[in-house]
Write a protein that holds these residues in place. Structure first.
Motif, PDB file in Angstrom:
ATOM      1  N   GLU A  35       0.824  -1.192   0.000  1.00  0.00           N
ATOM      2  CA  GLU A  35       0.000   0.000   0.000  1.00  0.00           C
ATOM      3  C   GLU A  35       0.867   1.255   0.000  1.00  0.00           C
ATOM      4  OE1 GLU A  35      -3.329   0.166  -0.168  1.00  0.00           O
ATOM      5  OE2 GLU A  35      -3.204  -1.973  -0.529  1.00  0.00           O
ATOM      6  N   PRO A  36       0.454   2.285  -0.730  1.00  0.00           N
ATOM      7  CA  PRO A  36       1.208   3.542  -0.686  1.00  0.00           C
ATOM      8  C   PRO A  36       1.172   4.122   0.707  1.00  0.00           C
ATOM      9  CG  PRO A  36      -0.923   3.866  -1.757  1.00  0.00           C
ATOM     10  CD  PRO A  36      -0.746   2.383  -1.555  1.00  0.00           C
ATOM     11  N   VAL A  37       2.276   4.772   1.073  1.00  0.00           N
ATOM     12  CA  VAL A  37       2.372   5.312   2.423  1.00  0.00           C
ATOM     13  C   VAL A  37       2.311   6.824   2.366  1.00  0.00           C
ATOM     14  CG1 VAL A  37       4.899   5.327   2.368  1.00  0.00           C
ATOM     15  CG2 VAL A  37       3.716   5.333   4.550  1.00  0.00           C
ATOM     16  N   SER A  38       1.554   7.381   3.256  1.00  0.00           N
ATOM     17  CA  SER A  38       1.503   8.838   3.350  1.00  0.00           C
ATOM     18  C   SER A  38       2.795   9.339   3.958  1.00  0.00           C
ATOM     19  CB  SER A  38       0.334   9.263   4.243  1.00  0.00           C
ATOM     20  OG  SER A  38       0.428  10.622   4.563  1.00  0.00           O
ATOM     21  N   ALA A 247       8.144   8.344   0.192  1.00  0.00           N
ATOM     22  CA  ALA A 247       7.740   9.521   0.957  1.00  0.00           C
ATOM     23  C   ALA A 247       8.678  10.702   0.724  1.00  0.00           C
ATOM     24  CB  ALA A 247       7.687   9.183   2.446  1.00  0.00           C
ATOM     25  N   GLN A 248       9.969  10.444   0.538  1.00  0.00           N
ATOM     26  CA  GLN A 248      10.891  11.558   0.317  1.00  0.00           C
ATOM     27  C   GLN A 248      10.505  12.348  -0.923  1.00  0.00           C
ATOM     28  OE1 GLN A 248      14.945  10.725  -0.742  1.00  0.00           O
ATOM     29  NE2 GLN A 248      14.424   8.859  -1.865  1.00  0.00           N
ATOM     30  N   TRP A 249      10.027  11.652  -1.960  1.00  0.00           N
ATOM     31  CA  TRP A 249       9.640  12.347  -3.187  1.00  0.00           C
ATOM     32  C   TRP A 249       8.314  13.072  -3.017  1.00  0.00           C
ATOM     33  CZ3 TRP A 249      13.518  13.293  -5.962  1.00  0.00           C
ATOM     34  CH2 TRP A 249      14.550  12.369  -6.096  1.00  0.00           C
ATOM     35  N   SER A 294       8.410   6.682 -12.291  1.00  0.00           N
ATOM     36  CA  SER A 294       7.482   6.619 -13.416  1.00  0.00           C
ATOM     37  C   SER A 294       6.239   5.786 -13.124  1.00  0.00           C
ATOM     38  CB  SER A 294       8.194   6.074 -14.658  1.00  0.00           C
ATOM     39  OG  SER A 294       8.747   4.787 -14.393  1.00  0.00           O
ATOM     40  N   GLU A 295       6.382   4.717 -12.350  1.00  0.00           N
ATOM     41  CA  GLU A 295       5.234   3.854 -12.070  1.00  0.00           C
ATOM     42  C   GLU A 295       4.370   4.370 -10.929  1.00  0.00           C
ATOM     43  OE1 GLU A 295       6.415  -0.163 -11.515  1.00  0.00           O
ATOM     44  OE2 GLU A 295       7.652  -0.229 -13.326  1.00  0.00           O
ATOM     45  N   ASP A 296       4.914   5.239 -10.118  1.00  0.00           N
ATOM     46  CA  ASP A 296       4.214   5.677  -8.909  1.00  0.00           C
ATOM     47  C   ASP A 296       3.906   7.169  -8.887  1.00  0.00           C
ATOM     48  OD1 ASP A 296       4.452   3.076  -7.532  1.00  0.00           O
ATOM     49  OD2 ASP A 296       6.589   3.539  -7.545  1.00  0.00           O
ATOM     50  N   PHE A 297       4.205   7.882  -9.979  1.00  0.00           N
ATOM     51  CA  PHE A 297       4.124   9.332  -9.915  1.00  0.00           C
ATOM     52  C   PHE A 297       2.715   9.830  -9.612  1.00  0.00           C
ATOM     53  CE2 PHE A 297       3.532  13.562 -11.685  1.00  0.00           C
ATOM     54  CZ  PHE A 297       4.516  14.258 -10.982  1.00  0.00           C
ATOM     55  N   ASP A 298       1.706   9.219 -10.198  1.00  0.00           N
ATOM     56  CA  ASP A 298       0.342   9.694  -9.941  1.00  0.00           C
ATOM     57  C   ASP A 298       0.006   9.633  -8.454  1.00  0.00           C
ATOM     58  OD1 ASP A 298      -0.009  10.204 -12.613  1.00  0.00           O
ATOM     59  OD2 ASP A 298      -1.193   8.393 -13.019  1.00  0.00           O
ATOM     60  N   GLU A 299       0.418   8.552  -7.817  1.00  0.00           N
ATOM     61  CA  GLU A 299       0.164   8.413  -6.385  1.00  0.00           C
ATOM     62  C   GLU A 299       1.001   9.407  -5.589  1.00  0.00           C
ATOM     63  OE1 GLU A 299      -1.466   7.038  -2.818  1.00  0.00           O
ATOM     64  OE2 GLU A 299      -2.116   6.979  -4.905  1.00  0.00           O
ATOM     65  N   GLU A 301       1.997  12.310  -6.597  1.00  0.00           N
ATOM     66  CA  GLU A 301       1.400  13.630  -6.773  1.00  0.00           C
ATOM     67  C   GLU A 301       0.136  13.783  -5.937  1.00  0.00           C
ATOM     68  OE1 GLU A 301       0.908  16.776 -10.307  1.00  0.00           O
ATOM     69  OE2 GLU A 301       0.152  14.777 -10.779  1.00  0.00           O
ATOM     70  N   ARG A 302      -0.661  12.722  -5.863  1.00  0.00           N
ATOM     71  CA  ARG A 302      -1.863  12.781  -5.022  1.00  0.00           C
ATOM     72  C   ARG A 302      -1.486  13.017  -3.575  1.00  0.00           C
ATOM     73  NH1 ARG A 302      -4.680  10.091  -1.525  1.00  0.00           N
ATOM     74  NH2 ARG A 302      -3.249   8.302  -1.503  1.00  0.00           N
ATOM     75  N   LEU A 303      -0.476  12.299  -3.097  1.00  0.00           N
ATOM     76  CA  LEU A 303      -0.043  12.448  -1.717  1.00  0.00           C
ATOM     77  C   LEU A 303       0.577  13.827  -1.475  1.00  0.00           C
ATOM     78  CD1 LEU A 303       1.498   8.908  -1.167  1.00  0.00           C
ATOM     79  CD2 LEU A 303      -0.556   9.815  -0.068  1.00  0.00           C
ATOM     80  N   ALA A 304       1.277  14.361  -2.471  1.00  0.00           N
ATOM     81  CA  ALA A 304       1.856  15.698  -2.327  1.00  0.00           C
ATOM     82  C   ALA A 304       0.760  16.751  -2.205  1.00  0.00           C
ATOM     83  CB  ALA A 304       2.766  16.002  -3.516  1.00  0.00           C
ATOM     84  N   ASN A 305      -0.287  16.617  -2.996  1.00  0.00           N
ATOM     85  CA  ASN A 305      -1.404  17.562  -2.906  1.00  0.00           C
ATOM     86  C   ASN A 305      -2.102  17.445  -1.550  1.00  0.00           C
ATOM     87  OD1 ASN A 305      -0.962  18.518  -5.504  1.00  0.00           O
ATOM     88  ND2 ASN A 305      -2.379  17.058  -6.442  1.00  0.00           N
ATOM     89  N   ASP A 306      -2.238  16.219  -1.070  1.00  0.00           N
ATOM     90  CA  ASP A 306      -2.849  16.000   0.244  1.00  0.00           C
ATOM     91  C   ASP A 306      -1.962  16.588   1.339  1.00  0.00           C
ATOM     92  OD1 ASP A 306      -4.772  14.548   2.107  1.00  0.00           O
ATOM     93  OD2 ASP A 306      -2.875  13.615   2.683  1.00  0.00           O
TER      94      ASP A 306
END
Length: 317
Positions: A35-38, A247-249, A294-299, A301-306
């Protein structure tokens, strides 16, 4: 809020340089499973040198009467523009001695920059290299340039001969941190984490806990520079290194979205691209983050906006 570019002593060790660096070099796409981590701080949170020498130019002295926001707004550009850092340190000293936390931080940073970079290029055991020797040595190593040795010599030679006049980088950093200067707090947290380690080992627990206490306090400023450098502390709060790699990104992308310098000429991009043969001259910081994730950028970006929404809501104080 300042828009700044800095790459000084930090959590990662740049193996080809042998100096602590502020920005970790992660040039391949992190592999993140599960699972992606915040990136949000999850442990102990309550409701934070290898600096590429800039193109130098003559810069006027800093007035001793400039304090507070006036000094803070101008010192970043003056540090990078100063062709000779002794004069810059001299101009900061009265304000630093007078208790201005921004002047204290930038005096610390100036001394640290020269201590680390002069030692790296010019000190070999008990012997000091000549400028020609340092330039020859730098020209044969991956990630270093002869021109940088010349730049460090010009900027730091006089300061290294008389640095005792200004005190120590550690003393001024501690003074600035005690006054709550955000970058001083995040730098101190990073150095503590580097010393204590990012794992949950039983030793240095108090130091790790202090780093966890300082970092959220620095985030109160919402300074894009602080937010960017929180990426270096992701492992301290997340724990799992694979999740921390993502998370660093998130932190760094969030900082770019808040105005941190992430153009194609940003110094952190220039440093990263010394060691990434896939870099392209047109790549911005966001392009770089997108490519290495490249495979995780959308996620991401979503986490960065959050993350930015949570910062705006004051959830980190």
């Amino acid at each position: 809020m300042r828009r700044t570019v800095v790459i000084i002593a930090g959590v990662g060790v740049l193996s080809v340089a042998g100096i602590l660096v502020r920005h970790q070099l992660v040039v391949q796409r992190p592999s993140v499973g599960g699972e992606p981590v915040s990136p949000i701080i999850v442990e102990g949170s309550s409701s934070a040198a290898f600096e590429t020498p800039p193109r130098s130019k003559t810069v006027g002295p800093v007035s001793a009467n400039e304090t507070g926001e006036d000094i803070e707004e101008g010192l970043e550009s003056r540090f990078h523009a100063s062709a000779e850092l002794w004069q810059f340190a001299e101009s900061l000293l009265p304000a630093a001695q007078g208790g201005d936390p921004a002047a204290q931080y930038y005096l610390s940073r100036t001394l640290k920059y020269c201590d680390d970079n002069f030692r790296f290029y010019f000190i070999r055991g008990s012997r000091r290299r000549t400028l020609d020797e340092a330039m020859q040595w730098a020209s044969t190593r991956t990630g270093t340039k002869a021109e940088e040795a010349r730049e460090v010599h010009a900027r730091c030679g006089r300061l290294q001969e008389t640095s005792h006049k200004f005190g120590t980088a550690a003393e001024w950093l501690a003074a600035s941190k005690e006054k709550g200067f955000p970058m001083a707090m995040i730098d101190t947290a990073r150095r503590m984490a580097t010393t204590a380690g990012f794992s949950g080992a039983t030793e240095h627990v108090e130091m790790r806990n202090e780093a966890k206490r300082l970092a959220p306090r620095a985030l109160d400023s919402k300074d894009p520079e602080v937010i960017f450098n929180m990426g270096d502390l992701a492992a301290l709060f997340v724990g799992d290194m694979q999740k921390a790699s993502q998370a660093q990104w998130v932190w760094r992308l969030a900082a770019c979205k808040r105005g941190y310098e992430c153009g194609q000429d940003a110094e952190w991009i220039q440093l990263q691209c010394r060691f990434d043969p896939n870099c392209q001259p047109y790549e911005s910081g966001v392009d770089f983050i997108r490519r290495v994730n490249s495979e995780d950028f959308d996620e991401i970006e979503r986490l960065a906006n959050d993350l930015n929404a949570r910062l705006d809501a004051g959830e980190f104080g």
